[in-house]
Every structure is written in structure tokens, then in C-alpha cells.
Design a protein around this motif. Structure first.
Motif, PDB file in Angstrom:
ATOM      1  N   GLN A 136      33.404  52.464  43.023  1.00 47.70           N
ATOM      2  CA  GLN A 136      33.739  53.704  42.315  1.00 47.70           C
ATOM      3  C   GLN A 136      33.747  53.503  40.795  1.00 47.70           C
ATOM      4  OE1 GLN A 136      34.121  56.838  43.669  1.00 47.70           O
ATOM      5  NE2 GLN A 136      33.267  55.727  45.398  1.00 47.70           N
ATOM      6  N   ILE A 137      34.294  52.410  40.343  1.00 41.51           N
ATOM      7  CA  ILE A 137      34.418  52.155  38.906  1.00 41.51           C
ATOM      8  C   ILE A 137      33.039  51.935  38.279  1.00 41.51           C
ATOM      9  CG2 ILE A 137      34.740  49.645  38.676  1.00 41.51           C
ATOM     10  CD1 ILE A 137      37.117  52.222  37.265  1.00 41.51           C
ATOM     11  N   ALA A 138      32.115  51.365  39.038  1.00 41.09           N
ATOM     12  CA  ALA A 138      30.756  51.117  38.536  1.00 41.09           C
ATOM     13  C   ALA A 138      30.022  52.417  38.216  1.00 41.09           C
ATOM     14  CB  ALA A 138      29.965  50.294  39.546  1.00 41.09           C
ATOM     15  N   LYS A 139      30.463  53.521  38.776  1.00 37.65           N
ATOM     16  CA  LYS A 139      29.828  54.831  38.547  1.00 37.65           C
ATOM     17  C   LYS A 139      30.307  55.511  37.263  1.00 37.65           C
ATOM     18  CE  LYS A 139      29.479  55.668  43.510  1.00 37.65           C
ATOM     19  NZ  LYS A 139      29.995  56.495  44.619  1.00 37.65           N
ATOM     20  N   LEU A 140      31.374  54.987  36.656  1.00 35.85           N
ATOM     21  CA  LEU A 140      31.966  55.633  35.479  1.00 35.85           C
ATOM     22  C   LEU A 140      31.329  55.096  34.199  1.00 35.85           C
ATOM     23  CD1 LEU A 140      35.719  55.613  36.577  1.00 35.85           C
ATOM     24  CD2 LEU A 140      34.001  57.399  36.920  1.00 35.85           C
ATOM     25  N   ALA A 141      30.593  55.945  33.510  1.00 30.39           N
ATOM     26  CA  ALA A 141      29.820  55.535  32.332  1.00 30.39           C
ATOM     27  C   ALA A 141      30.677  54.996  31.199  1.00 30.39           C
ATOM     28  CB  ALA A 141      28.980  56.707  31.835  1.00 30.39           C
ATOM     29  N   HIS A 142      31.903  55.444  31.076  1.00 28.64           N
ATOM     30  CA  HIS A 142      32.756  55.017  29.970  1.00 28.64           C
ATOM     31  C   HIS A 142      33.375  53.632  30.185  1.00 28.64           C
ATOM     32  CE1 HIS A 142      32.607  58.609  27.468  1.00 28.64           C
ATOM     33  NE2 HIS A 142      32.436  59.248  28.606  1.00 28.64           N
ATOM     34  N   VAL A 143      33.238  53.093  31.387  1.00 34.40           N
ATOM     35  CA  VAL A 143      33.744  51.747  31.672  1.00 34.40           C
ATOM     36  C   VAL A 143      32.643  50.749  31.326  1.00 34.40           C
ATOM     37  CG1 VAL A 143      34.651  50.168  33.419  1.00 34.40           C
ATOM     38  CG2 VAL A 143      35.279  52.594  33.482  1.00 34.40           C
ATOM     39  N   LEU A 144      32.889  49.953  30.282  1.00 31.48           N
ATOM     40  CA  LEU A 144      31.901  48.986  29.818  1.00 31.48           C
ATOM     41  C   LEU A 144      32.000  47.658  30.556  1.00 31.48           C
ATOM     42  CD1 LEU A 144      32.153  49.542  25.953  1.00 31.48           C
ATOM     43  CD2 LEU A 144      30.603  50.626  27.595  1.00 31.48           C
ATOM     44  N   GLU A 145      33.203  47.277  30.951  1.00 31.09           N
ATOM     45  CA  GLU A 145      33.420  46.013  31.648  1.00 31.09           C
ATOM     46  C   GLU A 145      34.501  46.205  32.702  1.00 31.09           C
ATOM     47  OE1 GLU A 145      34.516  42.917  28.878  1.00 31.09           O
ATOM     48  OE2 GLU A 145      32.795  43.344  27.584  1.00 31.09           O
ATOM     49  N   CYS A 146      34.356  45.481  33.793  1.00 34.72           N
ATOM     50  CA  CYS A 146      35.365  45.471  34.857  1.00 34.72           C
ATOM     51  C   CYS A 146      35.518  44.025  35.298  1.00 34.72           C
ATOM     52  CB  CYS A 146      34.917  46.353  36.021  1.00 34.72           C
ATOM     53  SG  CYS A 146      36.031  46.297  37.448  1.00 34.72           S
ATOM     54  N   SER A 147      36.702  43.462  35.075  1.00 31.31           N
ATOM     55  CA  SER A 147      36.964  42.064  35.411  1.00 31.31           C
ATOM     56  C   SER A 147      38.105  41.957  36.407  1.00 31.31           C
ATOM     57  CB  SER A 147      37.350  41.280  34.150  1.00 31.31           C
ATOM     58  OG  SER A 147      36.329  41.355  33.182  1.00 31.31           O
ATOM     59  N   VAL A 148      37.933  41.106  37.406  1.00 32.89           N
ATOM     60  CA  VAL A 148      39.014  40.779  38.326  1.00 32.89           C
ATOM     61  C   VAL A 148      39.868  39.738  37.610  1.00 32.89           C
ATOM     62  CG1 VAL A 148      39.609  39.787  40.567  1.00 32.89           C
ATOM     63  CG2 VAL A 148      37.545  41.194  40.338  1.00 32.89           C
ATOM     64  N   ILE A 149      41.175  39.982  37.560  1.00 29.42           N
ATOM     65  CA  ILE A 149      42.067  39.088  36.810  1.00 29.42           C
ATOM     66  C   ILE A 149      43.212  38.598  37.695  1.00 29.42           C
ATOM     67  CG2 ILE A 149      41.487  40.092  34.567  1.00 29.42           C
ATOM     68  CD1 ILE A 149      44.132  41.683  34.705  1.00 29.42           C
ATOM     69  N   SER A 150      43.885  37.583  37.207  1.00 26.30           N
ATOM     70  CA  SER A 150      45.083  37.086  37.897  1.00 26.30           C
ATOM     71  C   SER A 150      46.310  37.653  37.190  1.00 26.30           C
ATOM     72  CB  SER A 150      45.103  35.555  37.870  1.00 26.30           C
ATOM     73  OG  SER A 150      45.200  35.101  36.545  1.00 26.30           O
ATOM     74  N   GLY A 151      47.443  37.542  37.827  1.00 23.29           N
ATOM     75  CA  GLY A 151      48.673  38.047  37.229  1.00 23.29           C
ATOM     76  C   GLY A 151      49.161  39.293  37.930  1.00 23.29           C
ATOM     77  N   SER A 152      49.905  40.124  37.206  1.00 25.22           N
ATOM     78  CA  SER A 152      50.497  41.311  37.829  1.00 25.22           C
ATOM     79  C   SER A 152      49.508  42.432  38.101  1.00 25.22           C
ATOM     80  CB  SER A 152      51.613  41.894  36.988  1.00 25.22           C
ATOM     81  OG  SER A 152      51.960  41.192  35.887  1.00 25.22           O
ATOM     82  N   TYR A 153      48.343  42.379  37.486  1.00 26.64           N
ATOM     83  CA  TYR A 153      47.327  43.406  37.696  1.00 26.64           C
ATOM     84  C   TYR A 153      46.123  42.797  38.386  1.00 26.64           C
ATOM     85  CZ  TYR A 153      50.083  46.529  34.849  1.00 26.64           C
ATOM     86  OH  TYR A 153      51.100  47.319  34.379  1.00 26.64           O
ATOM     87  N   ASP A 154      45.321  43.647  38.989  1.00 23.67           N
ATOM     88  CA  ASP A 154      44.135  43.196  39.725  1.00 23.67           C
ATOM     89  C   ASP A 154      42.860  43.241  38.892  1.00 23.67           C
ATOM     90  OD1 ASP A 154      45.547  42.844  42.237  1.00 23.67           O
ATOM     91  OD2 ASP A 154      45.683  45.036  42.286  1.00 23.67           O
ATOM     92  N   TYR A 155      42.775  44.218  37.976  1.00 18.59           N
ATOM     93  CA  TYR A 155      41.553  44.419  37.188  1.00 18.59           C
ATOM     94  C   TYR A 155      41.886  44.684  35.722  1.00 18.59           C
ATOM     95  CZ  TYR A 155      38.983  44.915  41.538  1.00 18.59           C
ATOM     96  OH  TYR A 155      38.413  44.676  42.759  1.00 18.59           O
ATOM     97  N   LEU A 156      40.950  44.287  34.868  1.00 18.99           N
ATOM     98  CA  LEU A 156      40.990  44.638  33.456  1.00 18.99           C
ATOM     99  C   LEU A 156      39.700  45.386  33.161  1.00 18.99           C
ATOM    100  CD1 LEU A 156      42.165  44.491  30.579  1.00 18.99           C
ATOM    101  CD2 LEU A 156      40.968  42.303  30.316  1.00 18.99           C
ATOM    102  N   LEU A 157      39.838  46.614  32.660  1.00 19.35           N
ATOM    103  CA  LEU A 157      38.687  47.447  32.322  1.00 19.35           C
ATOM    104  C   LEU A 157      38.576  47.597  30.819  1.00 19.35           C
ATOM    105  CD1 LEU A 157      39.332  50.404  34.818  1.00 19.35           C
ATOM    106  CD2 LEU A 157      38.071  48.282  35.245  1.00 19.35           C
ATOM    107  N   LYS A 158      37.361  47.534  30.304  1.00 25.09           N
ATOM    108  CA  LYS A 158      37.117  47.872  28.902  1.00 25.09           C
ATOM    109  C   LYS A 158      36.461  49.248  28.923  1.00 25.09           C
ATOM    110  CE  LYS A 158      34.946  46.446  24.613  1.00 25.09           C
ATOM    111  NZ  LYS A 158      34.083  45.452  23.948  1.00 25.09           N
TER     112      LYS A 158
END
Length: 152
Positions: free
Chosen positions: A87-109
Motif C-alpha cells: 500500500q505504501i509503495a503506491k503513495l507518490a509522496h513517500v520517497l523512502e520506506c525503511s523497516v527499522i528496529s525499536g518502538s516503530y516498525d517503519y520510517l517513511l520519508k
């Protein structure tokens, strides 16, 4: 793929200016044109060079706000992650999507015209994706620098 000195030199020149003519590239790394072109094709085939693009100034096209959004999903499963990423790959305003560790699952630019349009994006597009438990945004006040040149 093991990169030798000539490959590294070639990659450094191409990162600085991918439009450099092959004859000029060859001269810069002390090769003739044909072996230089062969190396470029080999690096492309091995996916070391994954593409070429034009760097566009976001402000010149009306995109003045950069935001990093931390996203936590409702559940940690392969299925939930795959659904979110599709779903996130379809959003034009999202430049980067990274799987991260810690309290969150993803970091989006994310990039937007202004804060109002970012708010609308979160409410109507990002927020409508099923499986999101929490979104925390951090607005970039000033981009000190961006370096796309990898240290090869």
C-alpha cells in the motif's frame, strides 16, 4: 561482485555526473572507450549500477516540506508487513520506506507542498491504510545537506 580500482573510479565519476560521455569517462580512468563501456555494462548487469535519474530540486516543483514519519503496525506478521509495504509503495509522496528496529516498525520519508497538504496526506492517504496502529511525524526544519554519493 568484487570491484577493482577501475570499477571504483568509474562509479565515482558516474555518481558525480551520470551524463559524462564514455570517451571522457574512459580518459578519466585511463582506459580506452570499448573496455570502459564493457565495464559499465558489466556493472549494470550485476545491478551495481541500478539506474540513472535526474536530480530535481523539490522546491522548484512546489514541494517545500520534508517529513519523517515513524509508523507502528497493529501486528508483527509477515502478512501485515507485506500488505503495508504494498500500500505504501503506491503513495507518490513517500520517497523512502525503511523497516527499522525499536518502538516503530517503519520510517517513511515523505515530501509535501506545505504542512496543510502533509496533514491531508496523513488523514486521507497514509491514515487510511489498514493495520497502522500509530504514526509519529518529525518535520525537517532545514536540510543541512544531502549526499547521494556512496563512498566506493
Amino acid at each position: 561482485m568484487k570491484l577493482d580500482k577501475k570499477d571504483q573510479q568509474l562509479l565515482n565519476v558516474l555518481q558525480a555526473n551520470a551524463r559524462t560521455p564514455v570517451s571522457e569517462l574512459a580518459s578519466m580512468i585511463s582506459l580506452s572507450d570499448t573496455p570502459c563501456l564493457r565495464r559499465i555494462k558489466k556493472l549494470e548487469a550485476a545491478n551495481v549500477i541500478s539506474g540513472y535519474h535526474a536530480a530535481i530540486n523539490p522546491k522548484a516543483v512546489g514541494l517545500h516540506v520534508s517529513v519523517y514519519a515513524f509508523v507502528r503496525l497493529n501486528q508483527n506478521s509477515v502478512h501485515a508487513a507485506e500488505q503495508f509495504e504494498q500500500q505504501i509503495a503506491k503513495l507518490a509522496h513517500v520517497l523512502e520506506c525503511s523497516v527499522i528496529s525499536g518502538s516503530y516498525d517503519y520510517l517513511l520519508k515523505i515530501i509535501a507542498a506545505d504542512l496543510e497538504s502533509y496533514e491531508s496526506f496523513v488523514k486521507h492517504q497514509l491514515g487510511s491504510i489498514a493495520g497502522i496502529a500509530n504514526i509519529e511525524s518529525t518535520v525537517v526544519l532545514k536540510q543541512a545537506f544531502t549526499n547521494k554519493h556512496l563512498p566506493v
